[in-house]
Design a protein around this motif. Structure first.
Motif, short mmCIF file in Angstrom:
data_model
loop_
_atom_site.label_atom_id
_atom_site.label_comp_id
_atom_site.label_asym_id
_atom_site.label_seq_id
_atom_site.Cartn_x
_atom_site.Cartn_y
_atom_site.Cartn_z
N LYS A 67 39.20 41.50 53.99
CA LYS A 67 39.99 42.73 54.07
C LYS A 67 39.86 43.56 52.79
O LYS A 67 39.60 44.76 52.84
N THR A 68 40.08 42.89 51.66
CA THR A 68 40.07 43.62 50.39
C THR A 68 38.67 44.16 50.10
O THR A 68 38.51 45.32 49.70
N ALA A 69 37.65 43.33 50.33
CA ALA A 69 36.27 43.78 50.09
C ALA A 69 35.94 44.96 50.99
O ALA A 69 35.26 45.91 50.57
N ALA A 71 48.36 47.17 49.56
CA ALA A 71 49.64 46.79 50.16
C ALA A 71 49.80 45.28 50.18
O ALA A 71 50.51 44.73 51.02
N ASP A 72 49.13 44.60 49.25
CA ASP A 72 49.23 43.14 49.15
C ASP A 72 49.81 42.81 47.77
O ASP A 72 49.24 43.20 46.75
N PRO A 73 50.96 42.10 47.74
CA PRO A 73 51.58 41.77 46.45
C PRO A 73 50.66 40.98 45.52
O PRO A 73 50.90 40.94 44.30
N GLY A 115 47.83 41.93 44.71
CA GLY A 115 47.14 42.94 43.90
C GLY A 115 45.64 42.73 43.79
O GLY A 115 45.01 43.19 42.84
N ASP A 116 45.04 42.09 44.79
CA ASP A 116 43.59 41.81 44.70
C ASP A 116 42.76 43.10 44.66
O ASP A 116 41.77 43.17 43.92
N LEU A 117 43.15 44.08 45.45
CA LEU A 117 42.39 45.34 45.44
C LEU A 117 42.51 46.01 44.07
O LEU A 117 41.52 46.51 43.53
N ILE A 128 44.36 51.39 53.86
CA ILE A 128 45.43 50.51 53.37
C ILE A 128 44.99 49.05 53.50
O ILE A 128 44.69 48.58 54.60
N ASP A 129 44.96 48.35 52.37
CA ASP A 129 44.59 46.93 52.35
C ASP A 129 45.85 46.09 52.57
O ASP A 129 46.71 46.02 51.71
N CYS A 130 45.95 45.46 53.75
CA CYS A 130 47.16 44.72 54.10
C CYS A 130 47.09 43.27 53.62
O CYS A 130 46.02 42.68 53.50
MG LIG Z 1 42.93 40.64 50.32
#
Ligand SMILES: [Mg+2]
Ligand SMILES: Nc1ncnc2c1ncn2[C@@H]1O[C@H](COP(=O)(O)OP(=O)(O)O)[C@@H](O)[C@H]1O
Length: 261
Positions: A17-19, A40-42, A44-46, A130-132
């Motif tokens: 997802k993040t990639a 939108a992921d706590p 914070g990977d993105l 939006i990265d979930c």
């Molecule tokens: Mg991710």
């Protein structure tokens, strides 16, 4: 051209997802589009993958914007947006977003908070992606309510399982109850190792099971060492290994996505 808001979601972790958020966003920016990425992921990977290595040190993140909507505080919706050197803007996230779950659940119009915050930003961008986080909790539901479509990355390393069925059910529920215009942008096969028989089997299964009801992107994202290394450099695959197969795949995906109009 009106802004298109795409949520990248799958409640399974590690499906790319993040990639996909990062690389699709940069690929669209390279086609001349104005792109805002929302973490939108706590975890914070993105945010980290784009080079902000210590998200907890950031003053304004998605958590502040959602909190401002709840409290009616005068936080300007554009405040804290970060500009990345590769032409995309970012609303970062950090662990404070995890602490927002409960206040969001207690809020009036709890599913609409992200939509309320994002709406004025749509005038500035062609795409908002939006990265979930890998859950079906209230924050991903907020993303589905704010979005025009959802793009579902699935890993070629596992046969698709109940995770995708559950997500598609949630999409159906959001569409019926809150956001009738939500569509499925498509299913994207990621992390595909061409030398691996399982990857081919997974691809065939997905195309057979879901291809009748949903778009399954022609483009398959290959697994590559350079793509695994890029996030630690704070750069996209385009600046880290622009000639590699993963960068080319995301270019084709951007054309598939933007061609749909
Ligand atoms: Mg991710
Ligand atoms: N095309 C790729 N090739 C190799 N590794 C990848 C590729 N895409 C993602 N990865 C790596 O796989 C892991 C999971 O990807 P990620 O995008 O973080 O998934 P998710 O956001 O769904 O949890 C990460 O370590 C990431 O760096």
């Amino acid at each position: 051209m009106p802004c298109r808001t795409i949520a990248i979601a799958n409640q399974k972790g590690g499906t790319g997802k993040t990639a996909t958020t990062l690389s699709l966003g940069v690929a669209l920016a390279r086609l001349g589009r104005h792109v805002l990425l929302v973490d939108a992921d706590p975890q914070g990977d993105l945010t980290k993958s784009l080079g902000w290595g210590d998200p907890d040190a950031l003053e304004v993140t998605l958590a502040n914007h959602l909190s401002a909507v709840i409290e009616g505080e005068g936080l300007e919706p554009r405040e804290g947006i970060l500009a990345h050197g590769e032409g995309v803007d970012l609303v970062p996230a950090n662990i404070e977003l995890a602490g927002m779950e409960m206040p969001i659940l207690m809020a009036m119009s709890r599913e609409q908070l992200m939509n309320v915050w994002l709406s004025p930003l749509k005038a500035d961008y062609d795409f908002i992606i939006i990265d979930c986080a890998p859950t079906l909790g209230i924050i991903p539901v907020n993303a589905l309510v704010a979005a025009d479509s959802v793009l579902v990355p699935v890993s070629a390393e596992y046969l698709p399982a109940s995770a995708m069925t559950a997500l598609l059910k949630t999409v159906g529920r959001v569409r019926r109850q809150i956001n009738p215009s939500l569509s499925v942008e498509g299913i994207l096969i990621t992390l595909s190792d061409g030398r691996n028989n399982l990857a081919h089997e997974v691809e065939q299964t997905i195309r057979a099971q879901y291809g009748g009801s949903y778009r399954v992107f022609e483009t398959v994202i290959p697994r590559a060492v350079s793509a695994a290394e890029a996030p630690a450099m704070g750069a996209s695959i385009f600046s880290y290994d622009g000639r590699g197969k993963t960068a080319r795949a995301f270019e084709r995906l951007a054309e598939e996505v933007s061609g749909r109009g």
